[in-house]
Design an enzyme around this catalytic site. Sequence first.
Site, PDB file in Angstrom:
ATOM      1  N   HIS A  80      -9.462  21.832  35.926  1.00  0.00           N
ATOM      2  CA  HIS A  80      -8.352  22.623  35.363  1.00  0.00           C
ATOM      3  C   HIS A  80      -7.028  21.868  35.377  1.00  0.00           C
ATOM      4  O   HIS A  80      -6.375  21.736  34.341  1.00  0.00           O
ATOM      5  CB  HIS A  80      -8.256  23.945  36.141  1.00  0.00           C
ATOM      6  CG  HIS A  80      -7.131  24.836  35.717  1.00  0.00           C
ATOM      7  ND1 HIS A  80      -6.964  25.261  34.421  1.00  0.00           N
ATOM      8  CD2 HIS A  80      -6.111  25.393  36.426  1.00  0.00           C
ATOM      9  CE1 HIS A  80      -5.902  26.043  34.343  1.00  0.00           C
ATOM     10  NE2 HIS A  80      -5.361  26.135  35.550  1.00  0.00           N
ATOM     11  N   ASP A  91      -1.778  28.870  44.481  1.00  0.00           N
ATOM     12  CA  ASP A  91      -1.187  28.695  43.151  1.00  0.00           C
ATOM     13  C   ASP A  91       0.307  28.391  43.312  1.00  0.00           C
ATOM     14  O   ASP A  91       0.862  28.497  44.408  1.00  0.00           O
ATOM     15  CB  ASP A  91      -1.396  29.970  42.316  1.00  0.00           C
ATOM     16  CG  ASP A  91      -1.449  29.669  40.827  1.00  0.00           C
ATOM     17  OD1 ASP A  91      -1.150  28.525  40.437  1.00  0.00           O
ATOM     18  OD2 ASP A  91      -1.779  30.578  40.055  1.00  0.00           O
TER      19      ASP A  91
HETATM   20 FE1  N7H Z   1      -3.679  27.412  35.984  1.00  0.00          FE
HETATM   21  N1  N7H Z   1      -6.832  28.644  39.431  1.00  0.00           N
HETATM   22  O1  N7H Z   1      -6.736  29.296  40.419  1.00  0.00           O
HETATM   23  O2  N7H Z   1      -7.878  28.101  39.143  1.00  0.00           O
HETATM   24  N2  N7H Z   1      -3.891  26.868  37.941  1.00  0.00           N
HETATM   25  N3  N7H Z   1      -4.846  29.025  36.303  1.00  0.00           N
HETATM   26  N4  N7H Z   1      -3.292  28.042  34.079  1.00  0.00           N
HETATM   27  N5  N7H Z   1      -2.351  25.917  35.731  1.00  0.00           N
HETATM   28  C1  N7H Z   1      -3.225  25.861  38.572  1.00  0.00           C
HETATM   29  O3  N7H Z   1      -0.622  23.413  40.752  1.00  0.00           O
HETATM   30  C2  N7H Z   1      -5.620  29.306  37.411  1.00  0.00           C
HETATM   31  C3  N7H Z   1      -3.766  29.174  33.496  1.00  0.00           C
HETATM   32  C4  N7H Z   1      -1.692  25.590  34.534  1.00  0.00           C
HETATM   33  O4  N7H Z   1       1.050  20.576  37.146  1.00  0.00           O
HETATM   34  C5  N7H Z   1      -3.672  25.757  39.914  1.00  0.00           C
HETATM   35  O5  N7H Z   1       0.238  25.387  40.981  1.00  0.00           O
HETATM   36  C6  N7H Z   1      -6.331  30.551  37.184  1.00  0.00           C
HETATM   37  C7  N7H Z   1      -3.392  29.219  32.096  1.00  0.00           C
HETATM   38  C8  N7H Z   1      -0.789  24.487  34.756  1.00  0.00           C
HETATM   39  O6  N7H Z   1      -0.785  19.832  38.036  1.00  0.00           O
HETATM   40  C9  N7H Z   1      -4.618  26.723  40.107  1.00  0.00           C
HETATM   41  C10 N7H Z   1      -5.962  31.002  35.942  1.00  0.00           C
HETATM   42  C11 N7H Z   1      -2.666  28.069  31.860  1.00  0.00           C
HETATM   43  C12 N7H Z   1      -0.920  24.157  36.088  1.00  0.00           C
HETATM   44  C13 N7H Z   1      -4.774  27.440  38.858  1.00  0.00           C
HETATM   45  C14 N7H Z   1      -5.041  30.037  35.392  1.00  0.00           C
HETATM   46  C15 N7H Z   1      -2.598  27.358  33.128  1.00  0.00           C
HETATM   47  C16 N7H Z   1      -1.897  25.052  36.678  1.00  0.00           C
HETATM   48  C17 N7H Z   1      -3.214  24.721  40.956  1.00  0.00           C
HETATM   49  C18 N7H Z   1      -6.368  32.221  35.192  1.00  0.00           C
HETATM   50  C19 N7H Z   1      -2.030  27.582  30.602  1.00  0.00           C
HETATM   51  C20 N7H Z   1      -0.165  23.049  36.820  1.00  0.00           C
HETATM   52  C21 N7H Z   1      -1.969  25.161  41.654  1.00  0.00           C
HETATM   53  C22 N7H Z   1      -6.893  33.278  35.747  1.00  0.00           C
HETATM   54  C23 N7H Z   1      -2.576  27.705  29.413  1.00  0.00           C
HETATM   55  C24 N7H Z   1      -0.928  21.761  36.731  1.00  0.00           C
HETATM   56  C25 N7H Z   1      -0.699  24.596  41.083  1.00  0.00           C
HETATM   57  C26 N7H Z   1      -0.150  20.623  37.366  1.00  0.00           C
HETATM   58  C27 N7H Z   1      -2.279  25.026  38.004  1.00  0.00           C
HETATM   59  C28 N7H Z   1      -5.703  28.468  38.559  1.00  0.00           C
HETATM   60  C29 N7H Z   1      -4.489  30.159  34.153  1.00  0.00           C
HETATM   61  C30 N7H Z   1      -1.903  26.181  33.318  1.00  0.00           C
HETATM   62  C31 N7H Z   1      -5.342  26.940  41.441  1.00  0.00           C
HETATM   63  C32 N7H Z   1      -7.305  31.248  38.094  1.00  0.00           C
HETATM   64  C33 N7H Z   1      -3.737  30.326  31.091  1.00  0.00           C
HETATM   65  C34 N7H Z   1       0.105  23.834  33.714  1.00  0.00           C
END
Ligand code: N7H
Length: 491
Positions: free
Chosen positions: A347, A199
Amino acid sequence: MLKHSAAAPMATSVRQPRLNLDEIQGDVLWGLQKNAEAFVFFKIQNISLFKQWLRQFLQHITNTRQVQYRDLILRRYRQMGRKTRQSLYGLNLGFTWHGLNALVGIRRPGLDPSFEEGADSPGTIARLNDPPKSRWLPKFTSDRIDGVFLITGPDPPSVTFHFNKLLNFFGTSVKLVYSEMGTTRPGAERGHEHFGFLDGISQPGIRGLTSQSNAIREPDEGLPGQDLLWPGEFVFGYPAQDPQDPTKEGPPPETAAPWMRNGSYMVFRRLEQKVPEFRRFVVEQAARLGMDSELLAARMIGRWKSGAAVELAPLRDDPRLAGDKKRNNDFGFGDDPFQRRCPYAAHIRKVYTRDDLDEAEAQRHRILRAGIPFGPEVAPGETTTKRGRGLMFVCYQTSIERQFEYIQRQANDPAFVGGKRRPGSGAVTPGFDPIIGQAEGAGVRTMDEPYPNYPAGSRRTTLTIPKHFVELTAAAYFFMPSITALRTVLT
Ligand code: N7H
């Protein structure tokens, strides 16, 4: 999770905004250094006593200049192969609308409509398809929450030490409603969230703060693929994005009161992750589809566990790409019009559309994430979740409605991104974000094309997801004031 690389001198033709780093709390733009973080939710019991104690305590609030400096020191020590003995203790503070009413008075000017409504109002819960409050942590909802202290440090014992000191100091002026410790995961899983994915890879860059890897040739980028945004998207008092042009300076966001300057909104969501259930589902569905389970998981997120983007590594993981900060975020979705590399509903494709939509529009819905995992590792033999674990999700922005809530609503909307077609045939409904998308009443969700038609092919598949693997168990909206606002209007 750190949001930035240490600042290097910037050379660019665009006028750079001058950020007042001494005024902005450290978690907002840069991120407090944290292996452990206590979230301390409290109610103000005695307003005048609280103000008196807070005034004396202000010197301990960590600002952006301090975290930037600490980062520099950490880097130097790492380069020398040594460990620093610098104290990395951090403290930040935010207030809900109830808290601002208590400190400024109920006649204070109204802030962002979503902030004033609160994360726990029936309207917000309905808008976001969140579970009803009756399903949240009983202790979190047991009393009114006026504010939150974020206490960060190198390990849980030192954070607990500072937590106890803080509670002693504020004494009866506050009532502790709920507290919980987040921690980074151990060993090689450090930096990965509980499903196993790295992340904190992609964060918006900030003009006037983020260092640039090629300021001459790419003046609008930090690292390759990292667009530089105007800071008004995240902190009040600075120019924000121009809605028509992704690079141009737009007007600063409106402020209802002068003391909002250098402040930001923080969204907090405690998201429980059903890890054994998620893993089992992925293995079973991959077998049904006749594909590798790691590939299916990667297509649900848009990145492999290593962090490599499926847009760049569509069929197998590429750890070297994942480890290369100059390459692993340098991609768009515009040249993948038929979701051959990355599903529309993955996602990262749902939450940041990059060049899939109008680029100026995409940059108006960005957030700065600063969360941390919580809960224990999955125990051997734990095939259904026995102990709660997940993500203390935190993000910063200047409009909760246009930034966080917009993203969550698109994740919940199976029709987003609209206008997609199959090669030579009909329209496509991308489906829910399989990670954070929430169907009404926690109902069944589907996602289009889990199986890759890469580099070609026309196999039509759907992933049907009967249960949510991420469940909201607590949420609140806070305003993170500037140091001056804390010293004046709020105390
Ligand atoms: Fe997410 N995951 O592990 O699946 N997220 N996220 N997220 N997320 C991102 O690029 C995850 C949540 C965003 O700029 C990565 O840093 C999990 C919420 C945004 O390309 C991974 C949960 C919201 C990005 C995960 C969760 C977001 C992002 C890739 C909850 C907003 C950047 C790593 C448990 C409403 C996208 C990275 C970009 C990336 C995961 C929550 C948003 C692996 C498990 C609630 C904006």
